[in-house]
Design an enzyme around this catalytic site. Structure first.
Site, PDB file in Angstrom:
ATOM      1  N   GLU A  81      -6.728   4.613   8.055  1.00 38.41           N
ATOM      2  CA  GLU A  81      -6.500   6.029   7.759  1.00 38.41           C
ATOM      3  C   GLU A  81      -7.738   6.642   7.092  1.00 38.41           C
ATOM      4  O   GLU A  81      -8.039   7.819   7.303  1.00 38.41           O
ATOM      5  CB  GLU A  81      -5.241   6.182   6.891  1.00 38.41           C
ATOM      6  CG  GLU A  81      -3.987   5.920   7.720  1.00 38.41           C
ATOM      7  CD  GLU A  81      -2.796   5.383   6.954  1.00 38.41           C
ATOM      8  OE1 GLU A  81      -2.799   5.435   5.713  1.00 38.41           O
ATOM      9  OE2 GLU A  81      -1.860   4.896   7.615  1.00 38.41           O
ATOM     10  N   ASN A 119       0.872  -1.177   0.000  1.00 34.03           N
ATOM     11  CA  ASN A 119       0.000   0.000   0.000  1.00 34.03           C
ATOM     12  C   ASN A 119       0.907   1.225   0.000  1.00 34.03           C
ATOM     13  O   ASN A 119       1.548   1.520   0.997  1.00 34.03           O
ATOM     14  CB  ASN A 119      -0.884  -0.026   1.256  1.00 34.03           C
ATOM     15  CG  ASN A 119      -1.708   1.239   1.416  1.00 34.03           C
ATOM     16  OD1 ASN A 119      -1.757   2.076   0.513  1.00 34.03           O
ATOM     17  ND2 ASN A 119      -2.366   1.378   2.564  1.00 34.03           N
ATOM     18  N   SER A 132       3.748  -2.253  10.251  1.00 32.24           N
ATOM     19  CA  SER A 132       5.204  -2.315  10.460  1.00 32.24           C
ATOM     20  C   SER A 132       5.807  -3.658  10.078  1.00 32.24           C
ATOM     21  O   SER A 132       6.709  -4.156  10.751  1.00 32.24           O
ATOM     22  CB  SER A 132       5.558  -1.942  11.908  1.00 32.24           C
ATOM     23  OG  SER A 132       5.194  -0.595  12.173  1.00 32.24           O
ATOM     24  N   GLU A 151      -5.062  -4.979  10.600  1.00 35.00           N
ATOM     25  CA  GLU A 151      -4.045  -3.941  10.781  1.00 35.00           C
ATOM     26  C   GLU A 151      -4.315  -3.188  12.089  1.00 35.00           C
ATOM     27  O   GLU A 151      -5.137  -2.253  12.101  1.00 35.00           O
ATOM     28  CB  GLU A 151      -4.073  -2.954   9.617  1.00 35.00           C
ATOM     29  CG  GLU A 151      -3.776  -3.562   8.269  1.00 35.00           C
ATOM     30  CD  GLU A 151      -3.220  -2.545   7.287  1.00 35.00           C
ATOM     31  OE1 GLU A 151      -2.130  -2.768   6.766  1.00 35.00           O
ATOM     32  OE2 GLU A 151      -3.868  -1.504   7.078  1.00 35.00           O
ATOM     33  N   HIS A 157      -9.396   1.070   5.102  1.00 30.73           N
ATOM     34  CA  HIS A 157      -8.118   1.283   5.794  1.00 30.73           C
ATOM     35  C   HIS A 157      -8.347   2.225   6.977  1.00 30.73           C
ATOM     36  O   HIS A 157      -9.156   3.154   6.890  1.00 30.73           O
ATOM     37  CB  HIS A 157      -7.088   1.881   4.826  1.00 30.73           C
ATOM     38  CG  HIS A 157      -5.696   1.852   5.396  1.00 30.73           C
ATOM     39  ND1 HIS A 157      -5.276   2.747   6.331  1.00 30.73           N
ATOM     40  CD2 HIS A 157      -4.664   0.998   5.182  1.00 30.73           C
ATOM     41  CE1 HIS A 157      -4.019   2.447   6.668  1.00 30.73           C
ATOM     42  NE2 HIS A 157      -3.631   1.394   5.990  1.00 30.73           N
ATOM     43  N   GLY A 199       2.826   2.217  10.696  1.00 36.60           N
ATOM     44  CA  GLY A 199       3.782   3.313  10.567  1.00 36.60           C
ATOM     45  C   GLY A 199       4.517   3.635  11.849  1.00 36.60           C
ATOM     46  O   GLY A 199       5.212   4.653  11.929  1.00 36.60           O
ATOM     47  N   LYS A 237       0.033   4.241  -0.185  1.00 41.62           N
ATOM     48  CA  LYS A 237      -0.602   5.411   0.436  1.00 41.62           C
ATOM     49  C   LYS A 237      -0.397   6.634  -0.465  1.00 41.62           C
ATOM     50  O   LYS A 237      -0.425   6.494  -1.684  1.00 41.62           O
ATOM     51  CB  LYS A 237      -0.064   5.601   1.858  1.00 41.62           C
ATOM     52  CG  LYS A 237      -0.189   4.302   2.679  1.00 41.62           C
ATOM     53  CD  LYS A 237       0.043   4.482   4.140  1.00 41.62           C
ATOM     54  CE  LYS A 237      -0.131   3.134   4.846  1.00 41.62           C
ATOM     55  NZ  LYS A 237      -0.007   3.219   6.292  1.00 41.62           N
TER      56      LYS A 237
HETATM   57  P1  13P Z   1       3.302   0.281   7.541  1.00 38.13           P
HETATM   58  O1  13P Z   1       3.780  -1.030   6.946  1.00 38.13           O
HETATM   59  O2  13P Z   1       4.029   1.470   7.010  1.00 38.13           O
HETATM   60  O3  13P Z   1       3.218   0.207   9.028  1.00 38.13           O
HETATM   61  O4  13P Z   1       1.787   0.478   7.018  1.00 38.13           O
HETATM   62  C1  13P Z   1       0.878  -0.561   7.148  1.00 38.13           C
HETATM   63  C2  13P Z   1      -0.359  -0.197   6.425  1.00 38.13           C
HETATM   64  O5  13P Z   1      -1.089   0.687   6.832  1.00 38.13           O
HETATM   65  C3  13P Z   1      -0.654  -0.925   5.176  1.00 38.13           C
HETATM   66  O6  13P Z   1      -1.952  -0.670   4.740  1.00 38.13           O
END
Ligand code: 13P
Length: 251
Positions: free
Chosen positions: A95, A9, A209, A163, A93, A169, A11
């Site tokens: 976010e 992803n 992560s 997740e 997601h 992150g 983002k």
């Molecule tokens: P990270 O791997 O950067 O922690 O992000 C995970 C994520 O949100 C994938 O959708």
């Protein structure tokens, strides 16, 4: 047996020049032992899908509107994503749930739209740190699973990604025990709702992560069929070792 899936992803990262990273990944794994999916910003999907059409890397999107078309300025429908060459779309997601107030109902409607457009819906769920600290993790996950996943979901069009919000992150992945507990809970919930055949066939990804140095441990956890990778999917140098770990776990 479930075929494993390494999903990235990107983002809100990446420009056209960064598609070279995908070409590198594709050439490193011409015949991978797992499925590979990179969910890109909408601006890159068409170009990436065209460039990767002869490879085993699938291109996906990160969100879609629940309607197929209409007066929704700035939004993109699942039909349009499929038209641009996407094969899958992330929905729900954390976010998007947090930044755009998306509810489980919205997420379910988006997953249905994805299915209607012939896309695989990668449906995300996960608890916040406050919810985990309050001992509510499985309640939250159970409610998200019940209300975000459409009734007609099947293994051919649905992937679930666990997740934990606090692991995204942060550089702090969930522990193996934490992941194992939630994935076992999700598997049992899927079997209860969809029956053994479909419930055991839907793939479960872990995200939060995932890095080259923890991928092997994560992929050894029961009911982990792959990963949804954020930061470490942006470069071939980081993503390729994760793919290698997943391919090795398949053997
Ligand atoms: P990270 O791997 O950067 O922690 O992000 C995970 C994520 O949100 C994938 O959708």
């Amino acid at each position: 047996m479930r075929r494993r899936l390494a999903a990235g992803n990107w983002k809100m990262n990446g420009r056209l020049a960064d598609l070279d990273q995908l070409a590198k990944i594709a050439s490193a794994y011409p015949d991978p032992a797992c499925d590979m999916l990179l969910c890109l910003p909408a601006t890159l999907i068409h170009t990436a899908a065209a460039r990767l059409s002869d490879t085993s890397v699938m291109v996906g999107a990160q969100d879609c509107h629940c309607a197929a078309s209409g007066a929704h300025t700035g939004d993109i429908s699942a039909v349009q994503l499929a038209d641009a060459g996407a094969r899958a779309v992330i929905v729900g997601h954390s976010e998007r749930r947090a930044d755009h107030s998306e509810t489980n109902g919205t997420v379910c409607a988006k997953a249905l739209a994805a299915h209607g457009a012939g896309l695989t819906a990668v449906i995300c769920l996960g608890e916040t740190l406050a919810e985990r600290d309050a001992g509510r993790t499985l309640d939250v996950i159970g409610a998200q699973l019940a209300a975000s996943v459409p009734e007609a979901a099947g293994a051919e069009n649905t992937v679930i990604a666990y997740e934990p919000v606090w692991a995204i992150g942060s550089g702090r992945s969930a522990t193996s025990d934490q992941i194992a507990q939630v994935h076992a809970f999700l598997r049992a919930g899927l079997v209860e709702r969809f029956g053994t055949q479909t419930g055991t066939a839907i793939r479960l990804l872990y995200g939060g992560s995932v890095k080259p140095d923890n991928a092997t441990e994560i992929f050894a956890i029961p009911e982990v069929d792959g990963a949804l990778v954020g930061g470490a999917s942006l470069t071939a140098d980081d993503f390729c070792p994760i793919l290698a770990a997943l391919a090795a776990a398949q053997d």
